[in-house]
Scaffold this active site. Structure first.
Site, PDB file in Angstrom:
ATOM      1  N   LYS A  45     -13.845  -1.187  12.361  1.00 18.93           N
ATOM      2  CA  LYS A  45     -12.637  -1.448  13.164  1.00 18.93           C
ATOM      3  C   LYS A  45     -12.974  -2.391  14.328  1.00 18.93           C
ATOM      4  O   LYS A  45     -12.187  -3.285  14.654  1.00 18.93           O
ATOM      5  CB  LYS A  45     -12.029  -0.134  13.683  1.00 18.93           C
ATOM      6  CG  LYS A  45     -11.501   0.799  12.575  1.00 18.93           C
ATOM      7  CD  LYS A  45     -10.292   0.253  11.841  1.00 18.93           C
ATOM      8  CE  LYS A  45      -9.608   1.298  10.968  1.00 18.93           C
ATOM      9  NZ  LYS A  45      -8.495   0.741  10.176  1.00 18.93           N
ATOM     10  N   TYR A  47     -16.978   3.645  10.301  1.00 17.49           N
ATOM     11  CA  TYR A  47     -15.535   3.412  10.481  1.00 17.49           C
ATOM     12  C   TYR A  47     -15.296   2.648  11.786  1.00 17.49           C
ATOM     13  O   TYR A  47     -14.605   1.621  11.806  1.00 17.49           O
ATOM     14  CB  TYR A  47     -14.826   4.767  10.493  1.00 17.49           C
ATOM     15  CG  TYR A  47     -13.322   4.739  10.672  1.00 17.49           C
ATOM     16  CD1 TYR A  47     -12.490   4.323   9.635  1.00 17.49           C
ATOM     17  CD2 TYR A  47     -12.726   5.154  11.866  1.00 17.49           C
ATOM     18  CE1 TYR A  47     -11.100   4.320   9.787  1.00 17.49           C
ATOM     19  CE2 TYR A  47     -11.348   5.156  12.029  1.00 17.49           C
ATOM     20  CZ  TYR A  47     -10.542   4.742  10.990  1.00 17.49           C
ATOM     21  OH  TYR A  47      -9.167   4.739  11.142  1.00 17.49           O
ATOM     22  N   THR A  64      -1.206  11.919   8.591  1.00 19.54           N
ATOM     23  CA  THR A  64      -1.313  11.349   7.239  1.00 19.54           C
ATOM     24  C   THR A  64      -2.480  12.055   6.539  1.00 19.54           C
ATOM     25  O   THR A  64      -3.287  12.723   7.192  1.00 19.54           O
ATOM     26  CB  THR A  64      -1.650   9.836   7.275  1.00 19.54           C
ATOM     27  OG1 THR A  64      -3.027   9.696   7.623  1.00 19.54           O
ATOM     28  CG2 THR A  64      -0.772   9.065   8.244  1.00 19.54           C
ATOM     29  N   SER A  83      -7.715   1.108  15.140  1.00 19.53           N
ATOM     30  CA  SER A  83      -7.723   2.540  15.461  1.00 19.53           C
ATOM     31  C   SER A  83      -8.192   2.657  16.905  1.00 19.53           C
ATOM     32  O   SER A  83      -8.794   1.709  17.432  1.00 19.53           O
ATOM     33  CB  SER A  83      -8.729   3.247  14.539  1.00 19.53           C
ATOM     34  OG  SER A  83      -9.035   4.530  15.020  1.00 19.53           O
TER      35      SER A  83
HETATM   36  N1  LIG Z   1      -4.012   8.647  10.331  1.00 16.07           N
HETATM   37  C1  LIG Z   1      -4.657   8.427  11.433  1.00 16.07           C
HETATM   38  O1  LIG Z   1      -4.862   9.338  12.251  1.00 16.07           O
HETATM   39  C2  LIG Z   1      -5.147   7.034  11.749  1.00 16.07           C
HETATM   40  C3  LIG Z   1      -5.652   6.791  13.040  1.00 16.07           C
HETATM   41  C4  LIG Z   1      -6.114   5.529  13.349  1.00 16.07           C
HETATM   42  C5  LIG Z   1      -6.056   4.506  12.426  1.00 16.07           C
HETATM   43  N2  LIG Z   1      -5.562   4.760  11.183  1.00 16.07           N
HETATM   44  C6  LIG Z   1      -5.547   3.638  10.239  1.00 16.07           C
HETATM   45  O2  LIG Z   1      -4.260   3.515   9.695  1.00 16.07           O
HETATM   46  C7  LIG Z   1      -4.366   2.916   8.395  1.00 16.07           C
HETATM   47  C8  LIG Z   1      -3.550   3.734   7.406  1.00 16.07           C
HETATM   48  O3  LIG Z   1      -4.163   5.006   7.262  1.00 16.07           O
HETATM   49  P1  LIG Z   1      -3.332   6.331   6.915  1.00 16.07           P
HETATM   50  O4  LIG Z   1      -3.527   7.238   8.040  1.00 16.07           O
HETATM   51  O5  LIG Z   1      -1.985   6.005   6.452  1.00 16.07           O
HETATM   52  O6  LIG Z   1      -4.237   6.916   5.728  1.00 16.07           O
HETATM   53  P2  LIG Z   1      -4.051   6.921   4.147  1.00 16.07           P
HETATM   54  O7  LIG Z   1      -2.798   7.649   3.817  1.00 16.07           O
HETATM   55  O8  LIG Z   1      -5.317   7.390   3.576  1.00 16.07           O
HETATM   56  O9  LIG Z   1      -3.805   5.377   3.838  1.00 16.07           O
HETATM   57  C9  LIG Z   1      -4.850   4.468   3.650  1.00 16.07           C
HETATM   58  C10 LIG Z   1      -4.483   3.581   2.495  1.00 16.07           C
HETATM   59  O10 LIG Z   1      -5.561   2.668   2.228  1.00 16.07           O
HETATM   60  C11 LIG Z   1      -5.794   2.657   0.833  1.00 16.07           C
HETATM   61  N3  LIG Z   1      -7.149   2.352   0.404  1.00 16.07           N
HETATM   62  C12 LIG Z   1      -8.256   3.122   0.507  1.00 16.07           C
HETATM   63  N4  LIG Z   1      -9.279   2.550  -0.130  1.00 16.07           N
HETATM   64  C13 LIG Z   1      -8.805   1.386  -0.639  1.00 16.07           C
HETATM   65  C14 LIG Z   1      -9.387   0.356  -1.416  1.00 16.07           C
HETATM   66  N5  LIG Z   1     -10.656   0.399  -1.800  1.00 16.07           N
HETATM   67  N6  LIG Z   1      -8.610  -0.683  -1.766  1.00 16.07           N
HETATM   68  C15 LIG Z   1      -7.301  -0.755  -1.416  1.00 16.07           C
HETATM   69  N7  LIG Z   1      -6.700   0.191  -0.674  1.00 16.07           N
HETATM   70  C16 LIG Z   1      -7.442   1.259  -0.299  1.00 16.07           C
HETATM   71  C17 LIG Z   1      -5.481   4.094   0.414  1.00 16.07           C
HETATM   72  O11 LIG Z   1      -5.262   4.110  -0.984  1.00 16.07           O
HETATM   73  P3  LIG Z   1      -5.511   5.445  -1.850  1.00 16.07           P
HETATM   74  O12 LIG Z   1      -5.039   6.594  -1.038  1.00 16.07           O
HETATM   75  O13 LIG Z   1      -4.699   5.155  -3.059  1.00 16.07           O
HETATM   76  O14 LIG Z   1      -6.976   5.480  -2.100  1.00 16.07           O
HETATM   77  C18 LIG Z   1      -4.265   4.418   1.229  1.00 16.07           C
HETATM   78  O15 LIG Z   1      -3.078   4.020   0.586  1.00 16.07           O
HETATM   79  C19 LIG Z   1      -5.858   2.849   8.077  1.00 16.07           C
HETATM   80  O16 LIG Z   1      -6.312   1.538   8.352  1.00 16.07           O
HETATM   81  C20 LIG Z   1      -6.474   3.818   9.056  1.00 16.07           C
HETATM   82  O17 LIG Z   1      -7.808   3.481   9.366  1.00 16.07           O
HETATM   83  C21 LIG Z   1      -5.101   5.992  10.831  1.00 16.07           C
END
Ligand SMILES: NC(=O)c1ccc[n+]([C@@H]2O[C@H](COP(=O)([O-])OP(=O)(O)OC[C@H]3O[C@@H](n4cnc5c(N)ncnc54)[C@H](OP(=O)(O)O)[C@@H]3O)[C@@H](O)[C@H]2O)c1
Length: 261
Positions: free
Chosen positions: A155, A151, A186, A138
């Site tokens: 990271k 967080y 998301t 991130s």
């Molecule tokens: N969206 C942003 O703005 C953003 C920015 C920077 C980095 N990121 C990174 O991008 C990645 C994807 O995030 P996203 O934005 O797509 O969010 P998201 O939709 O919440 O996806 C995160 C995924 O991780 C899973 N997860 C959470 N706890 C878990 C556990 N204990 N065991 C296994 N899986 C687990 C979630 O499963 P459940 O939903 O089923 O619990 C979900 O499918 C993450 O690493 C996040 O830190 C996102």
């Protein structure tokens, strides 16, 4: 010749979109996530185009489940071509009010779970000719941020681990892409963990105004396939990364003014 690709967080926003990106004819997808229902929805769509799709439901917080799932994957696949970690959980809460249990939970999901799955699957990945890992960090893996101390710490830990792994297996041809998204549209803020351990439950403007997940996933796949080492994906929020690196006095002036939501 198709690729065998492990993707974690495959039921989530970016992971879902990335699974679809890799759901190409001949590819074998091994999709992992925490909640069966969301994972099944991704898998069903991927089956329209991918050669095969398998699903594994387990928590990245649970080492026994990680080991069991990895062993099952390895029973069937002696060699893997890609491992792409997209799982994660965000945070909304000040360090002063947050218990160590919450820090441990976030570190387990984002750091130790990913570390353990990497360790289990790496020998199979190194069997292939052009092994590639993609790991989702991130911009909070590049600079600390309000209400994200656990967080950001988790990271930052990914950077230390995967930069080292990249060096250790350079001679094996391993490519490691560390992907740093900015703000992506998301539901991540909905499940972000608060000071009292509850879900934040709100779609924050940072996410709702962010880059579409499909666009982010498209850029991620290209970056991983090209073997790009450090990748920034997002919009104007990425400026802060450049400010921190090249113009720290500007970074320090603005860092306090960023809206944590
Ligand atoms: N969206 C942003 O703005 C953003 C920015 C920077 C980095 N990121 C990174 O991008 C990645 C994807 O995030 P996203 O934005 O797509 O969010 P998201 O939709 O919440 O996806 C995160 C995924 O991780 C899973 N997860 C959470 N706890 C878990 C556990 N204990 N065991 C296994 N899986 C687990 C979630 O499963 P459940 O939903 O089923 O619990 C979900 O499918 C993450 O690493 C996040 O830190 C996102």
């Amino acid at each position: 010749m198709g690729l065998t690709i492990v993707i974690t967080g495959a039921g989530g926003g970016i992971g879902h979109a990335l699974s679809l990106e890799y759901a190409l004819p001949h590819n074998h997808l091994i999709l992992c996530d925490f909640h069966q229902q969301k994972l099944d929805a991704t898998a069903e769509l991927c089956r329209n185009t991918a050669e095969t799709v398998e699903t594994f439901t387990f928590s990245m917080e649970n080492p026994a489940e990680i080991v069991k799932s990895a062993d099952q994957m390895l029973e069937k696949h002696k060699s893997l071509d890609r491992i792409i970690f997209v799982n994660g959980i965000s945070q909304r809460g000040k360090a002063i009010n947050t218990s160590i249990a919450i820090y441990r939970k976030i570190m387990e999901i984002i750091f130790f779970g990913i570390f353990l799955l990497t360790k289990k699957l790496l020998p199979a990945l190194l069997q292939t000719q052009h092994p590639k890992i993609g790991v989702t960090s991130s911009i909070s893996g590049r600079f600390g941020f309000h209400q994200r101390s656990a967080y950001a710490a988790s990271k930052f830990a990914l950077h230390g681990f995967f930069e080292s792994l990249r060096l250790e297996h350079h001679k094996d041809g391993l490519s490691v892409s560390i992907i740093c998204p900015g703000r992506i549209n998301t539901p991540i803020s909905l499940s972000a963990i608060t000071e009292n351990g509850q879900k934040h439950g709100q779609m924050d403007p940072g996410q709702s105004n962010g880059m579409p997940a499909a666009k982010c996933a498209q850029k991620m796949r290209k970056a991983v396939e090209k073997g790009k080492k450090d990748v920034l994906i997002g919009k104007k929020e990425l400026l802060m990364v450049y400010f921190k690196k090249y113009l720290p006095f500007i970074f320090n002036k603005f860092a306090n003014k960023i809206n944590p939501r």
